[in-house]
Motif scaffolding. Structure first.
Motif, PDB file in Angstrom:
ATOM      1  N   UNK A 104       0.837  -1.208   0.000  1.00  0.00           N
ATOM      2  CA  UNK A 104       0.000   0.000   0.000  1.00  0.00           C
ATOM      3  C   UNK A 104       0.869   1.254   0.000  1.00  0.00           C
ATOM      4  N   UNK A 105       1.961   1.212   0.754  1.00  0.00           N
ATOM      5  CA  UNK A 105       2.874   2.351   0.806  1.00  0.00           C
ATOM      6  C   UNK A 105       3.500   2.616  -0.561  1.00  0.00           C
ATOM      7  N   UNK A 106       3.926   1.559  -1.241  1.00  0.00           N
ATOM      8  CA  UNK A 106       4.503   1.714  -2.576  1.00  0.00           C
ATOM      9  C   UNK A 106       3.470   2.243  -3.559  1.00  0.00           C
ATOM     10  N   UNK A 107       2.226   1.776  -3.438  1.00  0.00           N
ATOM     11  CA  UNK A 107       1.153   2.268  -4.301  1.00  0.00           C
ATOM     12  C   UNK A 107       0.863   3.740  -4.019  1.00  0.00           C
ATOM     13  N   UNK A 108       0.884   4.133  -2.750  1.00  0.00           N
ATOM     14  CA  UNK A 108       0.656   5.533  -2.389  1.00  0.00           C
ATOM     15  C   UNK A 108       1.770   6.416  -2.961  1.00  0.00           C
ATOM     16  N   UNK A 109       3.008   5.943  -2.886  1.00  0.00           N
ATOM     17  CA  UNK A 109       4.130   6.701  -3.445  1.00  0.00           C
ATOM     18  C   UNK A 109       3.976   6.862  -4.954  1.00  0.00           C
ATOM     19  N   UNK A 110       3.520   5.810  -5.627  1.00  0.00           N
ATOM     20  CA  UNK A 110       3.291   5.884  -7.074  1.00  0.00           C
ATOM     21  C   UNK A 110       2.192   6.900  -7.386  1.00  0.00           C
ATOM     22  N   UNK A 111       1.142   6.915  -6.584  1.00  0.00           N
ATOM     23  CA  UNK A 111       0.041   7.859  -6.785  1.00  0.00           C
ATOM     24  C   UNK A 111       0.520   9.301  -6.589  1.00  0.00           C
ATOM     25  N   UNK A 112       1.328   9.530  -5.561  1.00  0.00           N
ATOM     26  CA  UNK A 112       1.883  10.868  -5.327  1.00  0.00           C
ATOM     27  C   UNK A 112       2.752  11.290  -6.503  1.00  0.00           C
TER      28      UNK A 112
ATOM     29  N   UNK B  96       2.520  10.250  -9.622  1.00  0.00           N
ATOM     30  CA  UNK B  96       1.635  10.538 -10.746  1.00  0.00           C
ATOM     31  C   UNK B  96       0.955  11.895 -10.599  1.00  0.00           C
ATOM     32  N   UNK B  97       0.550  12.225  -9.369  1.00  0.00           N
ATOM     33  CA  UNK B  97      -0.069  13.535  -9.139  1.00  0.00           C
ATOM     34  C   UNK B  97       0.902  14.668  -9.432  1.00  0.00           C
ATOM     35  N   UNK B  98       2.152  14.502  -9.012  1.00  0.00           N
ATOM     36  CA  UNK B  98       3.167  15.522  -9.304  1.00  0.00           C
ATOM     37  C   UNK B  98       3.406  15.621 -10.807  1.00  0.00           C
TER      38      UNK B  98
ATOM     39  N   UNK C 153       1.251  14.929 -13.195  1.00  0.00           N
ATOM     40  CA  UNK C 153       0.089  15.595 -13.791  1.00  0.00           C
ATOM     41  C   UNK C 153       0.183  17.100 -13.575  1.00  0.00           C
ATOM     42  N   UNK C 154       0.556  17.525 -12.368  1.00  0.00           N
ATOM     43  CA  UNK C 154       0.709  18.956 -12.085  1.00  0.00           C
ATOM     44  C   UNK C 154       1.776  19.578 -12.975  1.00  0.00           C
ATOM     45  N   UNK C 155       2.889  18.880 -13.152  1.00  0.00           N
ATOM     46  CA  UNK C 155       3.978  19.388 -13.991  1.00  0.00           C
ATOM     47  C   UNK C 155       3.530  19.497 -15.448  1.00  0.00           C
ATOM     48  N   UNK C 156       2.832  18.481 -15.941  1.00  0.00           N
ATOM     49  CA  UNK C 156       2.342  18.518 -17.320  1.00  0.00           C
ATOM     50  C   UNK C 156       1.348  19.662 -17.514  1.00  0.00           C
ATOM     51  N   UNK C 157       0.480  19.873 -16.544  1.00  0.00           N
ATOM     52  CA  UNK C 157      -0.490  20.970 -16.629  1.00  0.00           C
ATOM     53  C   UNK C 157       0.229  22.317 -16.683  1.00  0.00           C
ATOM     54  N   UNK C 158       1.254  22.463 -15.875  1.00  0.00           N
ATOM     55  CA  UNK C 158       2.021  23.698 -15.858  1.00  0.00           C
ATOM     56  C   UNK C 158       2.710  23.916 -17.203  1.00  0.00           C
ATOM     57  N   UNK C 159       3.268  22.860 -17.783  1.00  0.00           N
ATOM     58  CA  UNK C 159       3.929  22.965 -19.085  1.00  0.00           C
ATOM     59  C   UNK C 159       2.931  23.337 -20.194  1.00  0.00           C
ATOM     60  N   UNK C 160       1.726  22.771 -20.114  1.00  0.00           N
ATOM     61  CA  UNK C 160       0.700  23.111 -21.097  1.00  0.00           C
ATOM     62  C   UNK C 160       0.334  24.582 -21.009  1.00  0.00           C
TER      63      UNK C 160
END
Length: 108
Positions: free
Chosen positions: A82-90, A92-94, A96-103
């Motif tokens: 679960x911890x590894x999955x949570x880290x992967x989700x975090x 991915x969220x970062x 997505x934020x970076x891609x949005x900023x680049x767009x």
């Protein structure tokens, strides 16, 4: 003064602070594996894998069980998955934020 729980968390995350150890945990989250299996999958030499497994064992994150001449490693606590999955989700969220900023920058 640090509480015992805060110290445990700090020590636990220090034990996870190496990319090879994280990769080993990801492999073990798929099922128990011997040192040779881990080495083969990762393409790393035995000393590197053994060194990282030693750190994970010392912090009670993985356990090794003798099977004849082999040692089979497994996660001590399945909550690590679960911890590894949570880290992967975090991550991915970062991303997505970076891609949005680049767009937004590209549109300017």
């Amino acid at each position: 003064m640090w509480s015992d729980m805060q110290q445990f968390k700090a020590d636990f995350f220090k034990a996870l602070s190496h990319p090879l150890r994280i990769r080993i945990l990801e492999l073990l989250s798929e099922g128990d594996k011997s040192v040779n299996e881990i080495q083969s999958i990762l393409g790393k030499d035995g000393s590197a894998v053994s060194q990282q497994l030693s750190v994970l064992r010392a912090k009670n994150i993985v356990v090794g069980t003798k099977d004849g001449k082999r040692v089979i490693y497994s996660l001590r606590d399945p909550s690590i998955i679960k911890l590894l999955e949570a880290a992967r989700e975090i991550f991915n969220n970062h991303l997505i934020d970076t891609l949005s900023m680049l767009e937004k920058i590209e549109k300017e």
